[in-house]
Motif scaffolding. Structure first.
Motif, PDB file in Angstrom:
ATOM      1  N   VAL A  99      36.716  63.145  12.423  1.00  0.00           N
ATOM      2  CA  VAL A  99      37.184  62.675  11.123  1.00  0.00           C
ATOM      3  C   VAL A  99      37.848  61.312  11.249  1.00  0.00           C
ATOM      4  CG1 VAL A  99      38.801  63.136   9.232  1.00  0.00           C
ATOM      5  CG2 VAL A  99      37.410  64.998  10.172  1.00  0.00           C
ATOM      6  N   MET A 100      38.703  61.154  12.248  1.00  0.00           N
ATOM      7  CA  MET A 100      39.384  59.871  12.413  1.00  0.00           C
ATOM      8  C   MET A 100      38.392  58.741  12.659  1.00  0.00           C
ATOM      9  SD  MET A 100      42.606  60.421  11.937  1.00  0.00           S
ATOM     10  CE  MET A 100      43.319  58.901  12.555  1.00  0.00           C
ATOM     11  N   ARG A 101      37.427  58.968  13.509  1.00  0.00           N
ATOM     12  CA  ARG A 101      36.480  57.915  13.863  1.00  0.00           C
ATOM     13  C   ARG A 101      35.425  57.694  12.784  1.00  0.00           C
ATOM     14  NH1 ARG A 101      34.769  60.160  18.032  1.00  0.00           N
ATOM     15  NH2 ARG A 101      32.804  61.005  17.224  1.00  0.00           N
ATOM     16  N   GLU A 102      34.768  58.776  12.347  1.00  0.00           N
ATOM     17  CA  GLU A 102      33.603  58.615  11.482  1.00  0.00           C
ATOM     18  C   GLU A 102      33.954  58.488   9.997  1.00  0.00           C
ATOM     19  OE1 GLU A 102      30.864  58.005  12.762  1.00  0.00           O
ATOM     20  OE2 GLU A 102      31.059  58.748  14.819  1.00  0.00           O
ATOM     21  N   LEU A 103      35.030  59.109   9.554  1.00  0.00           N
ATOM     22  CA  LEU A 103      35.355  59.094   8.129  1.00  0.00           C
ATOM     23  C   LEU A 103      36.496  58.152   7.783  1.00  0.00           C
ATOM     24  CD1 LEU A 103      34.991  62.906   7.315  1.00  0.00           C
ATOM     25  CD2 LEU A 103      33.300  61.077   7.086  1.00  0.00           C
ATOM     26  N   TYR A 104      37.424  57.940   8.724  1.00  0.00           N
ATOM     27  CA  TYR A 104      38.535  57.023   8.464  1.00  0.00           C
ATOM     28  C   TYR A 104      38.381  55.688   9.182  1.00  0.00           C
ATOM     29  CZ  TYR A 104      40.969  61.344   7.003  1.00  0.00           C
ATOM     30  OH  TYR A 104      41.328  62.521   6.409  1.00  0.00           O
ATOM     31  N   GLY A 105      37.440  55.608  10.129  1.00  0.00           N
ATOM     32  CA  GLY A 105      37.224  54.354  10.840  1.00  0.00           C
ATOM     33  C   GLY A 105      38.357  53.986  11.769  1.00  0.00           C
ATOM     34  N   GLU A 106      39.059  54.983  12.315  1.00  0.00           N
ATOM     35  CA  GLU A 106      40.181  54.729  13.217  1.00  0.00           C
ATOM     36  C   GLU A 106      39.902  55.330  14.586  1.00  0.00           C
ATOM     37  OE1 GLU A 106      43.941  55.903  11.676  1.00  0.00           O
ATOM     38  OE2 GLU A 106      43.612  54.988   9.706  1.00  0.00           O
ATOM     39  N   ASP A 107      40.184  54.563  15.620  1.00  0.00           N
ATOM     40  CA  ASP A 107      39.979  55.032  16.986  1.00  0.00           C
ATOM     41  C   ASP A 107      41.217  55.819  17.409  1.00  0.00           C
ATOM     42  OD1 ASP A 107      39.059  55.477  19.517  1.00  0.00           O
ATOM     43  OD2 ASP A 107      39.469  53.450  20.251  1.00  0.00           O
ATOM     44  N   SER A 108      41.263  57.070  16.988  1.00  0.00           N
ATOM     45  CA  SER A 108      42.442  57.887  17.214  1.00  0.00           C
ATOM     46  C   SER A 108      42.047  59.353  17.278  1.00  0.00           C
ATOM     47  CB  SER A 108      43.463  57.673  16.083  1.00  0.00           C
ATOM     48  OG  SER A 108      44.525  58.606  16.157  1.00  0.00           O
ATOM     49  N   ASP A 109      42.853  60.132  17.956  1.00  0.00           N
ATOM     50  CA  ASP A 109      42.672  61.589  17.953  1.00  0.00           C
ATOM     51  C   ASP A 109      43.983  62.275  17.595  1.00  0.00           C
ATOM     52  OD1 ASP A 109      44.138  61.117  20.210  1.00  0.00           O
ATOM     53  OD2 ASP A 109      42.746  62.059  21.615  1.00  0.00           O
ATOM     54  N   ASP A 110      44.817  61.571  16.829  1.00  0.00           N
ATOM     55  CA  ASP A 110      46.154  62.037  16.472  1.00  0.00           C
ATOM     56  C   ASP A 110      46.101  62.936  15.238  1.00  0.00           C
ATOM     57  OD1 ASP A 110      48.801  62.436  15.869  1.00  0.00           O
ATOM     58  OD2 ASP A 110      49.303  60.322  15.626  1.00  0.00           O
TER      59      ASP A 110
END
Length: 452
Positions: free
Chosen positions: A210-221
């Protein structure tokens, strides 16, 4: 067949989640595939508007795979609270994710279906959709898009030639399959299923996706994810109220973590500013009434926080959840200003105008659509009376945000009362007359152009 080489960008990133998240399924085979509505405006955003009708029916009625995207449809697995009762026995029961694409802005978009046949999650259902249900979903999504509500778009409506029997509407009735274009189909209920099964590894994988593909953020928080959902859900709910919209079934499996509204069943537009107005006949306690929608969505987001507790500490999740009210209030102010056709002047002036507007709508129970039409198009007429004096004064001091010269403002407001919906359906049911349906879509889009 013609895919726009500049806009058609197929994806299949959901496959990275792996088997625990979905079941590979097959679409039903329908007796016919007759196109009744194709949303070329939305299709253009993902390079599909150049498809001829034969190809359109092949992909969105018979579900032949789109080149470069998913090779087979996927029925997503999830749980959810339904009217506050937890159910582990749900999932995509009459729909599936058919394809993924990037839109022109680079967002990952899903093509999801409704009425495409049975899946392992159908329970005792037939996996079908009534034609009336499909018509209602198109009308809802078009109206919400025009009213600046973040929403899925109805991409395609195809009549299937089947006859359905339903307990909650006159039967036999006609059947259809709907395809919607959405910014993801990951629900709060998707996270709830993993928490229920105590699958921490899959939960972490879903957070990263979700963070990478839907929010465009390189995070796993997970806390960062929850913060996003809190803010996006608050904006969506604020937009509901400014639009006068009642979703009807705000269960946790109907809340998309992208903050995009979707899945329109017993929706209604409130005729007046009535906090207790409900959309669903089965919502006897008014759990999802017009004025309780912020409470309902906030409650659902709390269930996401509880699910994320599987992989992180409680304190930062509680802090994120507590931000819902702080996110909702400015979002509501901005949504109301947009509907009033005004720009922000100052925090104090904005707040005063919105409070005065809400108080007057509540006190007079006037038509929501007519009032916002008049407020946007021109200063409020004297016929509104003394209850509107403060609103009229504050509107005069607020900077307008759009040109009032559009032809739309010379007419009457486009609205979606339940009587209009029933009349549109009656024309289709009795005479297969789609002219009122297409006329309403044209009127909605003209309103949307004027409001922009």
């Amino acid at each position: 067949m013609a895919f726009d080489p500049q806009a058609y960008r197929p994806e299949s990133t959901i496959l990275s989640l792996g088997d625990p998240f979905y079941d590979v399924v097959e679409a039903a085979r329908f007796p016919q595939t007759t196109i009744k509505y194709r949303n070329d405006r939305a299709a253009a955003e993902v390079g599909l508007d150049g498809l001829d009708d034969e190809s359109w029916a092949a992909h969105f009625g018979r579900f032949e795979p789109l080149p470069g995207s998913l090779p087979q449809p996927l029925a997503l697995r999830y749980h959810g609270h339904q009217f506050r009762s937890y159910s582990p026995d749900i999932g995509d029961g009459r729909g599936f994710t058919f394809a993924q694409l990037r839109d022109r802005a680079g967002r990952l978009m899903d093509l999801g279906t409704k009425g495409s046949g049975t899946t392992p999650w159908s329970r005792f259902g037939d996996g079908r959709l009534t034609l009336k249900g499909a018509v209602r979903e198109v009308l809802a999504s078009e109206m919400l898009e025009a009213l600046n509500v973040p929403t899925s778009r109805s991409l395609s409506l195809i009549e299937t030639g089947e006859t359905l029997f339903r307990e909650d509407e006159p039967s036999p009735t006609r059947a259809a399959v709907l395809v919607r274009l959405s910014h993801g189909h990951i629900r709060i209920g998707t996270f709830q299923r993993l928490a229920f099964e105590r699958d921490a590894q899959a939960m972490r994988r879903l957070v990263r996706y979700v963070m990478r593909e839907l929010y465009g953020e390189d995070s796993d928080d997970p806390v960062a994810l929850l913060t996003q959902v809190v803010e996006r859900s608050a904006r969506m709910t604020a937009a509901y109220l400014a639009a006068g919209f009642v979703h009807g079934v705000l269960n946790s499996d109907n809340i998309n973590v992208t903050g995009e509204s979707f899945d329109y069943g017993p929706w209604r537009f409130a005729p007046s500013w009535d906090a207790g107005f409900t959309a669903a006949y089965f919502d006897a306690d008014g759990l999802y009434a017009f004025g309780r929608q912020p409470e309902a969505v906030h409650w659902n987001v709390k269930q996401l926080a509880a699910s994320l507790r599987l992989i992180t500490r409680a304190d930062p999740l509680i802090h994120a959840i507590d931000g819902f009210a702080a996110a909702y209030q400015p979002a509501f102010t901005q949504a109301m200003l947009w509907r009033l056709g005004r720009r922000s002047a100052s925090p104090d002036a904005d707040c005063a105008l919105v409070q005065a507007t809400e108080a007057a709508l509540l006190a007079t129970q006037t038509s929501i659509d007519q009032f916002f039409f008049d407020a946007f198009a021109q200063p409020l007429p004297d016929s509104y009376g003394a209850a509107w004096d403060r609103v009229r004064t504050l509107l005069a001091a607020a900077p307008p945000r759009a040109d009032r010269s559009h032809d739309y403002w010379a007419g009457t407001p486009c609205a979606m009362p339940i009587d209009d919906v029933e009349a549109i359906w009656a024309a289709i049911r009795d005479a297969d007359d789609w002219a009122p349906f297409h006329a309403k879509i044209a009127a909605i889009r003209a309103m949307g152009a004027a409001l922009r």
